[in-house]
Write a protein that holds these residues in place. Structure first.
Motif, PDB file in Angstrom:
ATOM      1  N   ARG A   1      19.903 -29.081  24.142  1.00  0.00           N
ATOM      2  CA  ARG A   1      20.762 -29.974  23.358  1.00  0.00           C
ATOM      3  C   ARG A   1      20.393 -31.441  23.528  1.00  0.00           C
ATOM      4  N   GLN A   2      19.928 -31.796  24.714  1.00  0.00           N
ATOM      5  CA  GLN A   2      19.560 -33.194  24.960  1.00  0.00           C
ATOM      6  C   GLN A   2      18.055 -33.340  24.751  1.00  0.00           C
ATOM      7  N   LYS A   3      17.684 -34.013  23.685  1.00  0.00           N
ATOM      8  CA  LYS A   3      16.279 -34.176  23.339  1.00  0.00           C
ATOM      9  C   LYS A   3      15.700 -35.414  24.028  1.00  0.00           C
ATOM     10  N   ILE A   4      14.517 -35.285  24.531  1.00  0.00           N
ATOM     11  CA  ILE A   4      13.875 -36.403  25.232  1.00  0.00           C
ATOM     12  C   ILE A   4      13.624 -37.542  24.247  1.00  0.00           C
ATOM     13  N   PRO A   5      14.089 -38.752  24.570  1.00  0.00           N
ATOM     14  CA  PRO A   5      13.907 -39.882  23.649  1.00  0.00           C
ATOM     15  C   PRO A   5      12.429 -40.164  23.358  1.00  0.00           C
ATOM     16  N   VAL A   6      12.186 -40.694  22.175  1.00  0.00           N
ATOM     17  CA  VAL A   6      10.813 -40.949  21.715  1.00  0.00           C
ATOM     18  C   VAL A   6      10.052 -41.847  22.691  1.00  0.00           C
ATOM     19  N   GLU A   7      10.750 -42.821  23.290  1.00  0.00           N
ATOM     20  CA  GLU A   7      10.037 -43.774  24.153  1.00  0.00           C
ATOM     21  C   GLU A   7       9.444 -43.130  25.407  1.00  0.00           C
ATOM     22  N   TYR A   8       9.916 -41.944  25.754  1.00  0.00           N
ATOM     23  CA  TYR A   8       9.373 -41.267  26.928  1.00  0.00           C
ATOM     24  C   TYR A   8       8.382 -40.163  26.556  1.00  0.00           C
ATOM     25  N   ARG A   9       8.149 -39.946  25.275  1.00  0.00           N
ATOM     26  CA  ARG A   9       7.268 -38.854  24.840  1.00  0.00           C
ATOM     27  C   ARG A   9       5.808 -39.307  24.781  1.00  0.00           C
ATOM     28  N   ARG A  10       4.946 -38.450  25.291  1.00  0.00           N
ATOM     29  CA  ARG A  10       3.502 -38.663  25.186  1.00  0.00           C
ATOM     30  C   ARG A  10       2.885 -37.373  24.642  1.00  0.00           C
ATOM     31  N   VAL A  11       1.921 -37.508  23.753  1.00  0.00           N
ATOM     32  CA  VAL A  11       1.266 -36.346  23.149  1.00  0.00           C
ATOM     33  C   VAL A  11      -0.090 -36.133  23.801  1.00  0.00           C
ATOM     34  N   ILE A  12      -0.352 -34.898  24.221  1.00  0.00           N
ATOM     35  CA  ILE A  12      -1.651 -34.530  24.775  1.00  0.00           C
ATOM     36  C   ILE A  12      -2.274 -33.465  23.880  1.00  0.00           C
ATOM     37  N   ASP A  13      -3.588 -33.373  23.944  1.00  0.00           N
ATOM     38  CA  ASP A  13      -4.326 -32.410  23.130  1.00  0.00           C
ATOM     39  C   ASP A  13      -5.044 -31.420  24.027  1.00  0.00           C
ATOM     40  N   LYS A  14      -5.033 -30.164  23.604  1.00  0.00           N
ATOM     41  CA  LYS A  14      -5.736 -29.132  24.362  1.00  0.00           C
ATOM     42  C   LYS A  14      -7.233 -29.424  24.407  1.00  0.00           C
ATOM     43  N   ASN A  15      -7.821 -29.150  25.569  1.00  0.00           N
ATOM     44  CA  ASN A  15      -9.258 -29.334  25.813  1.00  0.00           C
ATOM     45  C   ASN A  15      -9.696 -30.795  25.757  1.00  0.00           C
ATOM     46  N   ALA A  16      -8.735 -31.714  25.871  1.00  0.00           N
ATOM     47  CA  ALA A  16      -9.049 -33.142  25.920  1.00  0.00           C
ATOM     48  C   ALA A  16      -8.702 -33.662  27.318  1.00  0.00           C
ATOM     49  N   PRO A  17      -9.701 -33.879  28.180  1.00  0.00           N
ATOM     50  CA  PRO A  17      -9.415 -34.354  29.535  1.00  0.00           C
ATOM     51  C   PRO A  17      -8.681 -35.691  29.517  1.00  0.00           C
ATOM     52  N   MET A  18      -7.735 -35.828  30.446  1.00  0.00           N
ATOM     53  CA  MET A  18      -6.930 -37.041  30.528  1.00  0.00           C
ATOM     54  C   MET A  18      -6.966 -37.570  31.957  1.00  0.00           C
ATOM     55  N   ALA A  19      -7.321 -38.849  32.096  1.00  0.00           N
ATOM     56  CA  ALA A  19      -7.314 -39.482  33.419  1.00  0.00           C
ATOM     57  C   ALA A  19      -5.884 -39.855  33.778  1.00  0.00           C
ATOM     58  N   PHE A  20      -5.469 -39.496  35.008  1.00  0.00           N
ATOM     59  CA  PHE A  20      -4.098 -39.783  35.427  1.00  0.00           C
ATOM     60  C   PHE A  20      -4.052 -39.854  36.942  1.00  0.00           C
ATOM     61  N   LEU A  21      -3.697 -41.018  37.477  1.00  0.00           N
ATOM     62  CA  LEU A  21      -3.564 -41.228  38.919  1.00  0.00           C
ATOM     63  C   LEU A  21      -4.820 -40.808  39.681  1.00  0.00           C
ATOM     64  N   GLY A  22      -5.971 -41.122  39.133  1.00  0.00           N
ATOM     65  CA  GLY A  22      -7.223 -40.775  39.801  1.00  0.00           C
ATOM     66  C   GLY A  22      -7.643 -39.335  39.623  1.00  0.00           C
ATOM     67  N   CYS A  23      -6.801 -38.541  38.957  1.00  0.00           N
ATOM     68  CA  CYS A  23      -7.125 -37.146  38.642  1.00  0.00           C
ATOM     69  C   CYS A  23      -7.600 -37.059  37.194  1.00  0.00           C
ATOM     70  N   GLN A  24      -8.137 -35.913  36.857  1.00  0.00           N
ATOM     71  CA  GLN A  24      -8.402 -35.599  35.459  1.00  0.00           C
ATOM     72  C   GLN A  24      -7.704 -34.287  35.136  1.00  0.00           C
ATOM     73  N   LEU A  25      -6.822 -34.311  34.144  1.00  0.00           N
ATOM     74  CA  LEU A  25      -6.072 -33.130  33.736  1.00  0.00           C
ATOM     75  C   LEU A  25      -6.545 -32.688  32.358  1.00  0.00           C
ATOM     76  N   THR A  26      -6.859 -31.418  32.245  1.00  0.00           N
ATOM     77  CA  THR A  26      -7.263 -30.852  30.962  1.00  0.00           C
ATOM     78  C   THR A  26      -6.328 -29.698  30.612  1.00  0.00           C
TER      79      THR A  26
END
Length: 277
Positions: free
Chosen positions: A106-131
């Motif tokens: 019922r409580q939807k996460i506000p737009v300002e906190y939403r981030r979109v990620i894509d499958k198979n697209a590595p993302m740098a985050f806190l010195g890590c890489q998340l895919t």
């Protein structure tokens, strides 16, 4: 100099803590010297607050939440954590669509906190890489995560109806693995669940059995240091059954016991404690 070296070594540790893994709630906390992030936020916010105190975790240290899919046992605390502590939430476009369409949430996460990620697209985050990568499940979308940090290569696969070639390709690079081992096939087959629910769990978009998890570990054991079995069913499995199936599969492969990766069954409804990788 020795103290400083030890301090630097300690600070560079990459570690994780499972707050719970199962239909009652799923949440993994990962931490290094730059901060922390969550994969899934399906444990209730009051429990999370209690666990933060128990393990000396500051919410200010958490810089992001990464969702696997839109089922309530993986997302129920995402709204509270994001809005209360201003934590961005990362998910694929289809997971966001699933969250918006889910009437239980019922409580939807506000737009300002939403981030979109894509499958198979590595993302740098806190010195890590998340895919994020595709994982078959009966949700709007579902991903696993392949995380690298220095020499650490960890794959997390949960709510997985089948192990695809793409999943195997990520697992083949990992030296640590968190994998679902949801049900014992005989327990599910002979248990009290209605036939429709049994078919859903057994299906290619359902959950992973002990046997399938064990076969996957057997295929990749030679490059794995540690395997954690997650999302173990309360009604159709036991932690010991899940562990035994993996050990049996490795023994059938004539693997020497000293060559086994370390194997741990994660708790369903309580923290399992920190693991340093």
């Amino acid at each position: 100099m020795g103290f400083f070296s030890n301090f630097v070594c300690l600070m560079s540790v990459f570690r994780f803590l499972c707050f719970g893994s199962g239909s009652s709630g799923n949440c993994f906390y990962f931490q290094n010297e730059k901060g922390a992030f969550l994969i899934d936020a399906g444990v209730g916010i009051r429990k999370m607050a209690k666990y933060f105190v128990m393990y000396g975790i500051s919410h200010q240290n958490i810089k992001g939440i990464f969702l696997t899919h839109d089922h309530i046992d993986h997302v129920c605390a995402a709204y509270s954590l994001s809005t209360k502590y201003s934590i961005p939430v990362h998910a694929t476009r289809d997971v966001w669509k699933g969250l918006d369409a889910n009437p239980v949430i019922r409580q939807k996460i506000p737009v300002e906190y939403r981030r979109v990620i894509d499958k198979n697209a590595p993302m740098a985050f806190l010195g890590c890489q998340l895919t994020p990568f595709e994982v078959p499940h009966d949700s709007r979308d579902n991903v696993g995560y392949y995380i690298t940090y220095g020499d650490i290569r960890l794959a997390l696969v949960t709510d997985d109806g089948s192990v695809t070639d793409e999943i195997h390709s990520f697992l083949s690079r990992a030296n640590h693995l968190i994998i679902e081992s949801n049900y014992d096939e005989e327990m599910l087959r002979n248990g009290p669940y209605p036939a429709m629910l049994k078919r859903r769990i057994f299906g290619l978009n359902g959950h992973l059995s002990n046997r399938e998890a064990a076969e996957t570990v057997k295929r990749h054991y030679s490059h794995l240091s540690h395997v954690w079995l997650c999302h173990i069913s309360a009604n159709n499995n036991t932690p010991q059954n899940a562990l035994n199936e993996v050990i049996r599969a490795l023994a059938q492969e004539d693997v020497e016991e000293q060559s086994f990766p370390k194997i741990t069954a994660l708790n369903r409804t309580s923290p399992t404690g920190f693991f340093d990788l």
